[in-house]
Motif scaffolding. Structure first.
Motif, PDB file in Angstrom:
ATOM      1  N   LEU A 146       0.493  -1.446  -0.770  1.00  0.00           N
ATOM      2  CA  LEU A 146      -0.352  -0.107   0.348  1.00  0.00           C
ATOM      3  C   LEU A 146       1.011   1.711   0.044  1.00  0.00           C
ATOM      4  CD1 LEU A 146      -2.677  -1.113   2.263  1.00  0.00           C
ATOM      5  CD2 LEU A 146      -2.352  -1.099   0.073  1.00  0.00           C
ATOM      6  N   THR A 147       0.424   2.135  -0.030  1.00  0.00           N
ATOM      7  CA  THR A 147       0.697   3.531  -0.059  1.00  0.00           C
ATOM      8  C   THR A 147       1.499   4.111   1.310  1.00  0.00           C
ATOM      9  OG1 THR A 147      -0.803   4.775  -0.542  1.00  0.00           O
ATOM     10  CG2 THR A 147       0.429   3.989  -2.572  1.00  0.00           C
ATOM     11  N   TRP A 148       1.658   5.127   1.310  1.00  0.00           N
ATOM     12  CA  TRP A 148       2.550   5.256   2.730  1.00  0.00           C
ATOM     13  C   TRP A 148       1.643   6.128   3.200  1.00  0.00           C
ATOM     14  CZ3 TRP A 148       2.493  10.119   4.210  1.00  0.00           C
ATOM     15  CH2 TRP A 148       3.671  10.530   5.927  1.00  0.00           C
ATOM     16  N   GLU A 149       1.201   7.591   2.382  1.00  0.00           N
ATOM     17  CA  GLU A 149      -0.385   7.863   3.002  1.00  0.00           C
ATOM     18  C   GLU A 149      -1.336   6.229   3.803  1.00  0.00           C
ATOM     19  OE1 GLU A 149       1.404  10.343   0.578  1.00  0.00           O
ATOM     20  OE2 GLU A 149       1.052   8.084  -0.210  1.00  0.00           O
ATOM     21  N   THR A 150      -1.259   5.665   3.155  1.00  0.00           N
ATOM     22  CA  THR A 150      -2.658   4.477   3.926  1.00  0.00           C
ATOM     23  C   THR A 150      -1.953   4.145   5.184  1.00  0.00           C
ATOM     24  OG1 THR A 150      -3.650   4.654   1.444  1.00  0.00           O
ATOM     25  CG2 THR A 150      -4.462   2.457   3.225  1.00  0.00           C
ATOM     26  N   LEU A 151      -0.927   3.917   5.176  1.00  0.00           N
ATOM     27  CA  LEU A 151       0.456   3.619   5.623  1.00  0.00           C
ATOM     28  C   LEU A 151       0.098   3.788   6.943  1.00  0.00           C
ATOM     29  CD1 LEU A 151       3.268   1.163   4.465  1.00  0.00           C
ATOM     30  CD2 LEU A 151       0.750   0.589   4.623  1.00  0.00           C
ATOM     31  N   GLU A 152       0.213   5.001   7.391  1.00  0.00           N
ATOM     32  CA  GLU A 152       0.641   5.888   7.632  1.00  0.00           C
ATOM     33  C   GLU A 152      -0.678   6.335   9.038  1.00  0.00           C
ATOM     34  OE1 GLU A 152       0.970  11.595   8.418  1.00  0.00           O
ATOM     35  OE2 GLU A 152       0.102  10.466   6.820  1.00  0.00           O
ATOM     36  N   GLY A 153      -2.035   6.224   8.231  1.00  0.00           N
ATOM     37  CA  GLY A 153      -3.874   6.396   8.487  1.00  0.00           C
ATOM     38  C   GLY A 153      -3.746   5.276   9.476  1.00  0.00           C
ATOM     39  N   ILE A 154      -3.509   3.977   9.023  1.00  0.00           N
ATOM     40  CA  ILE A 154      -3.791   3.368   9.625  1.00  0.00           C
ATOM     41  C   ILE A 154      -2.647   2.990  10.571  1.00  0.00           C
ATOM     42  CG2 ILE A 154      -3.655   0.400   9.820  1.00  0.00           C
ATOM     43  CD1 ILE A 154      -3.367   0.196   7.224  1.00  0.00           C
ATOM     44  N   LEU A 155      -2.061   3.485  10.885  1.00  0.00           N
ATOM     45  CA  LEU A 155      -1.207   3.393  12.530  1.00  0.00           C
ATOM     46  C   LEU A 155      -1.257   4.322  13.141  1.00  0.00           C
ATOM     47  CD1 LEU A 155       0.952   2.405  14.063  1.00  0.00           C
ATOM     48  CD2 LEU A 155       2.606   3.860  13.233  1.00  0.00           C
ATOM     49  N   LYS A 156      -2.130   6.236  12.565  1.00  0.00           N
ATOM     50  CA  LYS A 156      -2.061   7.520  13.598  1.00  0.00           C
ATOM     51  C   LYS A 156      -3.543   7.560  13.567  1.00  0.00           C
ATOM     52  CE  LYS A 156       1.633   9.123  11.774  1.00  0.00           C
ATOM     53  NZ  LYS A 156       3.017  10.388  10.878  1.00  0.00           N
ATOM     54  N   HIS A 157      -4.355   6.652  12.945  1.00  0.00           N
ATOM     55  CA  HIS A 157      -5.795   7.659  11.907  1.00  0.00           C
ATOM     56  C   HIS A 157      -6.426   8.351  14.127  1.00  0.00           C
ATOM     57  CE1 HIS A 157      -7.380   2.980  12.955  1.00  0.00           C
ATOM     58  NE2 HIS A 157      -7.664   3.518  13.561  1.00  0.00           N
ATOM     59  N   ASN A 158      -6.064   7.558  14.792  1.00  0.00           N
ATOM     60  CA  ASN A 158      -5.975   7.846  16.645  1.00  0.00           C
ATOM     61  C   ASN A 158      -5.197   8.795  16.641  1.00  0.00           C
ATOM     62  OD1 ASN A 158      -7.609   4.835  16.606  1.00  0.00           O
ATOM     63  ND2 ASN A 158      -8.467   6.423  16.489  1.00  0.00           N
ATOM     64  N   GLY A 159      -4.249   9.675  16.140  1.00  0.00           N
ATOM     65  CA  GLY A 159      -3.699  10.939  16.633  1.00  0.00           C
ATOM     66  C   GLY A 159      -1.832   9.817  16.283  1.00  0.00           C
ATOM     67  N   PRO A 160      -0.920  10.570  17.199  1.00  0.00           N
ATOM     68  CA  PRO A 160       0.095  10.352  17.419  1.00  0.00           C
ATOM     69  C   PRO A 160       0.434   9.216  18.369  1.00  0.00           C
ATOM     70  CG  PRO A 160       0.015  12.851  16.842  1.00  0.00           C
ATOM     71  CD  PRO A 160      -1.588  12.509  17.441  1.00  0.00           C
ATOM     72  N   LEU A 161       1.966   8.979  18.145  1.00  0.00           N
ATOM     73  CA  LEU A 161       2.266   7.888  18.887  1.00  0.00           C
ATOM     74  C   LEU A 161       3.958   8.813  19.810  1.00  0.00           C
ATOM     75  CD1 LEU A 161       1.008   6.021  16.094  1.00  0.00           C
ATOM     76  CD2 LEU A 161       2.565   4.570  17.397  1.00  0.00           C
ATOM     77  N   LEU A 162       3.315   9.628  19.304  1.00  0.00           N
ATOM     78  CA  LEU A 162       4.848  10.720  19.883  1.00  0.00           C
ATOM     79  C   LEU A 162       4.546  11.923  20.204  1.00  0.00           C
ATOM     80  CD1 LEU A 162       8.200   9.028  18.991  1.00  0.00           C
ATOM     81  CD2 LEU A 162       6.832   8.518  20.824  1.00  0.00           C
ATOM     82  N   HIS A 163       4.758  12.419  21.530  1.00  0.00           N
ATOM     83  CA  HIS A 163       4.669  14.016  21.237  1.00  0.00           C
ATOM     84  C   HIS A 163       6.054  14.650  20.354  1.00  0.00           C
ATOM     85  CE1 HIS A 163       1.721  14.593  24.270  1.00  0.00           C
ATOM     86  NE2 HIS A 163       2.511  13.989  24.480  1.00  0.00           N
ATOM     87  N   ALA A 164       6.566  15.659  20.239  1.00  0.00           N
ATOM     88  CA  ALA A 164       7.457  16.417  19.421  1.00  0.00           C
ATOM     89  C   ALA A 164       8.851  15.966  20.254  1.00  0.00           C
ATOM     90  CB  ALA A 164       7.475  18.162  19.290  1.00  0.00           C
ATOM     91  N   ASP A 165       8.840  16.215  21.419  1.00  0.00           N
ATOM     92  CA  ASP A 165      10.099  16.134  21.883  1.00  0.00           C
ATOM     93  C   ASP A 165      10.186  14.190  22.531  1.00  0.00           C
ATOM     94  OD1 ASP A 165       7.908  14.092  24.369  1.00  0.00           O
ATOM     95  OD2 ASP A 165       8.455  16.368  25.921  1.00  0.00           O
ATOM     96  N   GLY A 166       9.643  13.581  21.721  1.00  0.00           N
ATOM     97  CA  GLY A 166       9.490  12.200  21.650  1.00  0.00           C
ATOM     98  C   GLY A 166       9.266  11.049  22.412  1.00  0.00           C
TER      99      GLY A 166
END
Length: 396
Positions: A146-166
């Motif tokens: 699948l495209t990167w955009e679909t992979l990203e959406g599957i993983l992060k549709h509920n929000g990021p996993l990390l804050h900007a500081d990690g």
């Protein structure tokens, strides 16, 4: 379809796939993703995976597939109104449950507990494992490519996993990052510290809307509650009062359908108006601006969000924890726990699963066992339990 907005995802600007493919004369890259998901084995299995209530023959409760189709319809409606890419929103809606276990949330809880010594179990990461590794039908590669955009959406549709500081974000602040992320093959960094596209955010809120409406419908069908029980419940109460006032003498199933469709319509309209205002106020002018906006832009209004939380509290207390539901929930959790323990002791799994499981031990075997169990349908899990323990729970 009308021209998309500048902040919508564009298939011609996709970051691409892990394995190169030639251009399609008839489909965009996101349409190809949608089609690959629909034709996958994991998608077909959703028809035999429980949503909330355990499957009983002859009853019309939702399963994961019917829920997924409802989410897809809602996501397309919202995406169209916001001038987003409908095909990406649909692909993400169709794929959002591919990582779920048999027996609904009960199965997921049981598998997570069993996997805690090995890094736990997360259904979003599992969905990525399904689409990047476990689907094995293509001649030239594993996964659906699948495209990167679909992979990203599957993983992060509920929000990021990390804050900007990690540091871990949201629920991951307590649980830590789920294991398995380092084994996900992607054409580019999935950027765990940014939000996903607006299309992914649409899929997430569409999931909530579908859940609320159909859980009320299923609870009423099961006889766990009556329509009148919702009169004082936030979000649902005013709509129930309206329907009972307008149609006091029609069959309950017709009243229920009126409540359900009005709830969906008003929730969708609320999300569209609120999100349009959020997007305008944020000033985002590109998909990258959306990822760096620092907050979710596709949302309910604050008042509707609070009412939705009240509805969820009612459903949790009166429906999800009703003893008629908890009896099969406890038994299904036990089925998953027994299967996991047995396969860890003796990886007596069919085909490639057994071969892979016998070749390793410890955490690697646990991951193989989790992959195998997570991919099971409800009936197959019961068949395996019957084969291994000579017992088949009836969930009655």
């Amino acid at each position: 379809m009308s021209e998309t907005a500048p902040y919508a995802s564009r298939p011609d600007l996709s970051l691409g796939r892990l394995y190169g493919t030639g251009p399609s004369p008839t489909r965009s890259e996101f349409q190809r993703d949608r089609d690959r998901i629909i034709h996958s084995t994991a998608f077909r299995r959703l028809q035999h995976k429980t949503q909330v209530f355990l499957h009983h023959e002859g009853r019309h409760f939702r399963n994961r597939l019917t829920h997924t189709l409802e989410v897809s319809q809602i996501a397309r409606s919202i995406a169209r109104a916001l001038r987003l890419n409908e095909d990406l929103a649909e692909a993400l809606a169709l794929s959002h449950d591919l990582g779920h276990t048999p027996f609904g949330h009960a199965g997921e809880r049981a598998l997570h507990r069993a996997m805690l010594p090995y890094g736990g179990f997360d259904h979003n990461v599992q969905a990525l494992r399904v689409v990047t590794r476990l689907e094995n039908r293509y001649a030239e590669h594993d996964g659906l490519n699948l495209t990167w955009e679909t992979l990203e959406g599957i993983l992060k549709h509920n929000g990021p996993l990390l804050h900007a500081d990690g540091s871990p974000y949201g629920r991951y602040a307590e649980e830590g990052l789920p294991s398995g992320l380092d084994a996900i093959a992607s054409p580019a960094d999935l950027r765990l510290d940014t939000h996903a596209s607006l299309e992914a955010q649409v899929a997430a809120v569409a999931d909530d809307i579908a859940y609320n409406a159909h859980d009320i419908d299923d609870a009423l069908r099961a006889g766990l509650v009556a329509l009148e029980d919702f009169l004082d419940v936030p979000m649902a109460g005013p709509i129930v009062a309206e329907v009972l006032g307008l149609y006091p003498d029609i069959a309950v199933k017709r009243q229920t359908h009126e409540v359900q469709r009005r709830m969906i319509t008003r929730a969708v309209e609320n999300v569209i108006s609120t999100s349009a205002a959020n997007i305008a106020a944020s000033g985002v002018a590109s998909p990258e601006d959306v990822r760096l906006a620092g907050r979710t832009l596709v949302t309910f209004s604050p008042a509707t969000a609070e009412a939705e939380r009240g509805l969820k509290r009612f459903l949790f207390t009166r429906v999800y924890r009703h003893e008629a539901v908890m009896v099969p929930v406890r038994e299904s959790e036990a089925v998953v726990e027994r299967l996991f323990a047995r396969y860890m002791d003796d990886p007596d799994m069919p085909g490639r699963w057994g071969q892979a499981g016998r070749a390793v031990d410890g955490p690697p075997r646990a991951r193989i066992v989790a992959d195998f169990i997570a991919g099971m349908t409800d009936p197959y899990a019961l068949d395996e339990h019957q084969r291994l323990f000579d017992a088949r729970p009836e969930f009655r």
